[in-house]
Scaffold this motif. Structure first.
Motif, PDB file in Angstrom:
ATOM      1  N   LEU A  46       0.806  -1.222   0.000  1.00 39.03           N
ATOM      2  CA  LEU A  46       0.000   0.000   0.000  1.00 39.03           C
ATOM      3  C   LEU A  46       0.838   1.270   0.000  1.00 39.03           C
ATOM      4  CD1 LEU A  46      -3.018   0.597  -0.094  1.00 39.03           C
ATOM      5  CD2 LEU A  46      -2.996   0.757   2.395  1.00 39.03           C
ATOM      6  N   PHE A  47       1.901   1.315   0.807  1.00 37.64           N
ATOM      7  CA  PHE A  47       2.729   2.516   0.869  1.00 37.64           C
ATOM      8  C   PHE A  47       4.171   2.260   0.441  1.00 37.64           C
ATOM      9  CE2 PHE A  47      -0.666   3.722   3.944  1.00 37.64           C
ATOM     10  CZ  PHE A  47      -1.173   4.777   3.201  1.00 37.64           C
ATOM     11  N   THR A  48       4.448   1.045  -0.046  1.00 38.54           N
ATOM     12  CA  THR A  48       5.789   0.757  -0.581  1.00 38.54           C
ATOM     13  C   THR A  48       5.818   0.781  -2.094  1.00 38.54           C
ATOM     14  OG1 THR A  48       5.490  -1.653  -0.730  1.00 38.54           O
ATOM     15  CG2 THR A  48       6.235  -0.765   1.394  1.00 38.54           C
ATOM     16  N   GLY A  49       4.669   0.472  -2.743  1.00 44.57           N
ATOM     17  CA  GLY A  49       4.635   0.414  -4.200  1.00 44.57           C
ATOM     18  C   GLY A  49       5.277  -0.836  -4.764  1.00 44.57           C
ATOM     19  N   VAL A  50       5.441  -1.872  -3.931  1.00 41.66           N
ATOM     20  CA  VAL A  50       6.031  -3.137  -4.372  1.00 41.66           C
ATOM     21  C   VAL A  50       5.114  -4.270  -3.928  1.00 41.66           C
ATOM     22  CG1 VAL A  50       8.050  -4.644  -4.309  1.00 41.66           C
ATOM     23  CG2 VAL A  50       8.343  -2.167  -4.138  1.00 41.66           C
ATOM     24  N   SER A  51       4.810  -5.205  -4.825  1.00 41.11           N
ATOM     25  CA  SER A  51       3.924  -6.309  -4.488  1.00 41.11           C
ATOM     26  C   SER A  51       4.607  -7.284  -3.540  1.00 41.11           C
ATOM     27  CB  SER A  51       3.497  -7.052  -5.758  1.00 41.11           C
ATOM     28  OG  SER A  51       2.633  -8.138  -5.429  1.00 41.11           O
ATOM     29  N   PRO A  52       3.944  -7.665  -2.455  1.00 41.01           N
ATOM     30  CA  PRO A  52       4.511  -8.689  -1.582  1.00 41.01           C
ATOM     31  C   PRO A  52       4.508 -10.053  -2.278  1.00 41.01           C
ATOM     32  CG  PRO A  52       2.744  -7.466  -0.493  1.00 41.01           C
ATOM     33  CD  PRO A  52       2.670  -7.151  -1.948  1.00 41.01           C
ATOM     34  N   ALA A  53       5.184 -11.012  -1.673  1.00 39.38           N
ATOM     35  CA  ALA A  53       5.145 -12.375  -2.183  1.00 39.38           C
ATOM     36  C   ALA A  53       3.742 -12.941  -2.017  1.00 39.38           C
ATOM     37  CB  ALA A  53       6.163 -13.235  -1.442  1.00 39.38           C
ATOM     38  N   PRO A  54       3.299 -13.841  -2.891  1.00 42.83           N
ATOM     39  CA  PRO A  54       1.957 -14.422  -2.779  1.00 42.83           C
ATOM     40  C   PRO A  54       1.715 -15.047  -1.406  1.00 42.83           C
ATOM     41  CG  PRO A  54       2.967 -15.013  -4.868  1.00 42.83           C
ATOM     42  CD  PRO A  54       4.035 -14.340  -4.058  1.00 42.83           C
ATOM     43  N   GLY A  55       0.524 -14.777  -0.867  1.00 44.73           N
ATOM     44  CA  GLY A  55       0.147 -15.383   0.394  1.00 44.73           C
ATOM     45  C   GLY A  55       0.626 -14.669   1.639  1.00 44.73           C
ATOM     46  N   VAL A  56       1.379 -13.586   1.482  1.00 42.97           N
ATOM     47  CA  VAL A  56       1.835 -12.811   2.643  1.00 42.97           C
ATOM     48  C   VAL A  56       1.616 -11.331   2.352  1.00 42.97           C
ATOM     49  CG1 VAL A  56       3.582 -14.498   3.333  1.00 42.97           C
ATOM     50  CG2 VAL A  56       4.210 -12.644   1.794  1.00 42.97           C
ATOM     51  N   SER A  57       1.653 -10.524   3.405  1.00 47.06           N
ATOM     52  CA  SER A  57       1.493  -9.078   3.212  1.00 47.06           C
ATOM     53  C   SER A  57       2.703  -8.319   3.728  1.00 47.06           C
ATOM     54  CB  SER A  57       0.227  -8.585   3.921  1.00 47.06           C
ATOM     55  OG  SER A  57       0.292  -8.841   5.311  1.00 47.06           O
ATOM     56  N   ASP A  58       3.838  -8.991   3.849  1.00 43.03           N
ATOM     57  CA  ASP A  58       5.060  -8.334   4.303  1.00 43.03           C
ATOM     58  C   ASP A  58       5.596  -7.391   3.229  1.00 43.03           C
ATOM     59  OD1 ASP A  58       4.866  -9.773   6.586  1.00 43.03           O
ATOM     60  OD2 ASP A  58       6.572 -11.089   6.208  1.00 43.03           O
ATOM     61  N   GLY A  59       6.090  -6.246   3.663  1.00 38.59           N
ATOM     62  CA  GLY A  59       6.697  -5.309   2.730  1.00 38.59           C
ATOM     63  C   GLY A  59       8.093  -5.756   2.332  1.00 38.59           C
ATOM     64  N   VAL A  60       8.467  -5.446   1.115  1.00 38.22           N
ATOM     65  CA  VAL A  60       9.800  -5.810   0.616  1.00 38.22           C
ATOM     66  C   VAL A  60      10.588  -4.578   0.178  1.00 38.22           C
ATOM     67  CG1 VAL A  60       9.136  -8.150  -0.041  1.00 38.22           C
ATOM     68  CG2 VAL A  60       8.871  -6.300  -1.690  1.00 38.22           C
ATOM     69  N   ALA A  61      10.125  -3.399   0.599  1.00 38.79           N
ATOM     70  CA  ALA A  61      10.792  -2.138   0.263  1.00 38.79           C
ATOM     71  C   ALA A  61      10.360  -1.095   1.279  1.00 38.79           C
ATOM     72  CB  ALA A  61      10.430  -1.700  -1.155  1.00 38.79           C
ATOM     73  N   PRO A  62      11.074   0.022   1.383  1.00 35.54           N
ATOM     74  CA  PRO A  62      10.668   1.072   2.326  1.00 35.54           C
ATOM     75  C   PRO A  62       9.328   1.685   1.931  1.00 35.54           C
ATOM     76  CG  PRO A  62      12.937   1.390   1.601  1.00 35.54           C
ATOM     77  CD  PRO A  62      12.347   0.350   0.709  1.00 35.54           C
ATOM     78  N   SER A  63       8.492   1.947   2.916  1.00 33.89           N
ATOM     79  CA  SER A  63       7.237   2.668   2.691  1.00 33.89           C
ATOM     80  C   SER A  63       7.518   4.166   2.690  1.00 33.89           C
ATOM     81  CB  SER A  63       6.223   2.305   3.773  1.00 33.89           C
ATOM     82  OG  SER A  63       6.798   2.425   5.068  1.00 33.89           O
ATOM     83  N   ILE A  64       6.556   4.947   2.205  1.00 36.78           N
ATOM     84  CA  ILE A  64       6.844   6.373   2.022  1.00 36.78           C
ATOM     85  C   ILE A  64       7.055   7.098   3.340  1.00 36.78           C
ATOM     86  CG2 ILE A  64       5.797   6.586  -0.255  1.00 36.78           C
ATOM     87  CD1 ILE A  64       3.335   7.813   1.139  1.00 36.78           C
ATOM     88  N   ASP A  65       6.448   6.628   4.423  1.00 32.38           N
ATOM     89  CA  ASP A  65       6.731   7.275   5.706  1.00 32.38           C
ATOM     90  C   ASP A  65       8.193   7.084   6.095  1.00 32.38           C
ATOM     91  OD1 ASP A  65       5.824   4.488   6.092  1.00 32.38           O
ATOM     92  OD2 ASP A  65       6.228   4.865   8.204  1.00 32.38           O
ATOM     93  N   GLN A  66       8.766   5.922   5.731  1.00 33.72           N
ATOM     94  CA  GLN A  66      10.185   5.681   5.986  1.00 33.72           C
ATOM     95  C   GLN A  66      11.054   6.545   5.069  1.00 33.72           C
ATOM     96  OE1 GLN A  66      11.466   3.352   8.341  1.00 33.72           O
ATOM     97  NE2 GLN A  66      13.397   4.396   7.929  1.00 33.72           N
ATOM     98  N   ILE A  67      10.662   6.634   3.794  1.00 33.60           N
ATOM     99  CA  ILE A  67      11.410   7.452   2.834  1.00 33.60           C
ATOM    100  C   ILE A  67      11.426   8.917   3.278  1.00 33.60           C
ATOM    101  CG2 ILE A  67      11.418   8.322   0.460  1.00 33.60           C
ATOM    102  CD1 ILE A  67      10.218   5.588  -0.382  1.00 33.60           C
ATOM    103  N   ILE A  68      10.256   9.414   3.663  1.00 28.52           N
ATOM    104  CA  ILE A  68      10.164  10.803   4.121  1.00 28.52           C
ATOM    105  C   ILE A  68      10.919  10.977   5.436  1.00 28.52           C
ATOM    106  CG2 ILE A  68       8.583  12.609   4.906  1.00 28.52           C
ATOM    107  CD1 ILE A  68       6.467  11.278   2.997  1.00 28.52           C
ATOM    108  N   GLY A  69      10.765  10.004   6.338  1.00 31.07           N
ATOM    109  CA  GLY A  69      11.456  10.076   7.615  1.00 31.07           C
ATOM    110  C   GLY A  69      12.966  10.101   7.454  1.00 31.07           C
TER     111      GLY A  69
END
Length: 433
Positions: free
Chosen positions: A109-132
């Motif tokens: 949702l906020f990383t712009g990268v699709s997680p692996a099938p069957g999980v919702s873990d992020g695989v890249a920084p989300s925009i709050d992290q990028i801005i932070g």
């Protein structure tokens, strides 16, 4: 002359001030990113099971032309500050043949990268992290805050691949974390401001004398430093006009997280603490995940007269249970309105904390009956220091949500060219003022 001699460090050393002044120059300037000398903020509020869009999406592009639909009525008083980017798709998931995987989209949702099938873990920084990270590089010491109410391990905030930013879920512990230390009294704040002002006066006077001995080109470089110092002086004057930060009143006692009847109190406290954190400049970006990405199966709404079935089952009924889904969706927007009201009631110059912020309301899917990840119901409140043109609905067709993420970074003065995988660019031209 050698250009290196006129770096900030070289000039300060020549003036006898030294490198100790560098953090002050950077940090003070970073603390006032908006043109009005007040900081910009982004607060993202997310939940699951979609929105019953028939009772959510306004019919008019001009939101001021008619009353907002039932679900959005809690925001009626602030509709001139609302912006709805209609037609934003999680293309990174659609292109991975995950059209109906809405319950696994938090990682995208906020990383712009699709997680692996069957999980919702992020695989890249989300925009709050990028801005932070960008704010940290500018000297802001605590730019990022991650909160949750019933996340159960799910998160929309990621530092990197499988590196979840853990959410604080206990409002009382959060209160102690944010406000446990005694705030500086107004007299001490004024004393600190005057001390910093005197240092700036000294540097400015010495720079002016120093510049008189230089050639035209080098005088321009010194003038640029003088202009920066004068901007800092204006920032300090603006800061002096602000009242000392007052912590919110959250009462005593705890919350029974296993008792669903305590959920409204839990959400209300988190909304108020999120607002207080940004108003007191204890965070510039906040994520608040209200429910887990897996459906919130145990969540019922007895305070709305909905003790059964649970939220996930109601969402699956779609139009066959429009009344209950609409009531639940509206309740969530009432909680968003609590946050918005707290920001709108805080004056900052000619506007409010809301005017210098953007509240990003998001969901993990379109509607709950199909779990589809196209046409995600994003909604923004606040112009983020005049960046967004609000009071309208904007049809974006089928816009990759990566472009919206990039635009949100731009609103927070982070000049990224893209966010996530596969879709460069932004939607600034559609949403900017």
């Amino acid at each position: 002359m050698n250009q290196a001699r006129f770096s900030r460090r070289a000039l300060l050393q020549a003036l006898g001030v030294g490198a100790a002044m560098l953090p002050l120059l950077h940090a003070e300037r970073a603390a006032t990113a908006a043109p009005s000398a007040f900081p910009k903020r982004m607060i993202a509020v997310t939940w699951t099971n979609g929105i019953f869009q028939q009772n959510w999406l306004p019919g008019n592009d001009d939101l001021n032309a008619a009353r907002l639909p039932t679900i959005l009525e809690p925001l009626e008083s602030w509709k001139s500050k609302v912006l709805i980017p209609q037609g934003v798709d999680l293309k990174v998931m659609l292109d991975a043949n995950r059209t109906y995987d809405g319950h696994f989209s938090y990682g995208a949702l906020f990383t712009g990268v699709s997680p692996a099938p069957g999980v919702s873990d992020g695989v890249a920084p989300s925009i709050d992290q990028i801005i932070g990270d960008d704010l940290r590089s500018k000297g802001v010491s605590s730019p990022q805050l991650n909160l949750g109410c019933r996340p159960y391990g799910f998160s929309t905030s990621w530092a990197g691949r499988n590196q979840k930013n853990n959410a604080e879920t206990d409002p009382y512990r959060l209160f102690n974390r944010l406000f446990g230390g005694a705030s500086l009294p107004a007299a001490q704040i004024d004393k600190l401001r005057k001390r910093r002002q005197s240092v700036l006066d000294l540097v400015g006077t010495d720079l002016e004398r120093f510049g008189q001995r230089l050639g035209t080109e080098d005088r321009l470089k010194v003038q640029a430093h003088l202009d920066s110092i004068r901007a800092l002086e204006l920032d300090l004057e603006a800061a002096a006009s602000q009242r000392a930060c007052t912590p919110p009143t959250i009462g005593e006692g705890g919350i029974n997280y296993d008792n669903i009847n305590d959920y409204p109190k839990h959400v209300d406290l988190m909304m108020k603490l999120a607002a207080a954190a940004v108003k007191c400049d204890l965070a510039r970006t906040v994520t608040l995940d209200l429910i887990d990405d897996g459906g919130g199966n145990s969540l019922t709404f007895p305070w709305l007269g909905i003790g059964s079935p649970d939220y996930h089952a109601i969402a699956h009924e779609g139009a066959n249970n429009a009344a209950q889904k609409t009531a639940i969706d509206r309740w969530f927007y009432e909680q968003v309105a609590t946050l918005v009201a707290q920001l709108a009631d805080s004056s900052e110059g000619d506007g409010s904390a809301l005017d210098n912020s953007v509240v990003v309301v998001a969901n993990d899917m379109n509607e709950g009956n199909y779990h589809a990840v196209d046409n995600i119901p994003f909604l923004l409140v606040g112009s983020c220091g005049g960046f967004f043109k609000t009071g309208r609905k904007v049809k974006l067709g089928s816009m990759p949500h990566n472009k919206l993420l990039a635009t949100l970074c731009h609103a927070m003065d982070v000049p990224v060219s893209s966010v996530g995988d596969g879709y460069g660019g932004d939607c600034d031209a559609f949403l900017k003022a």
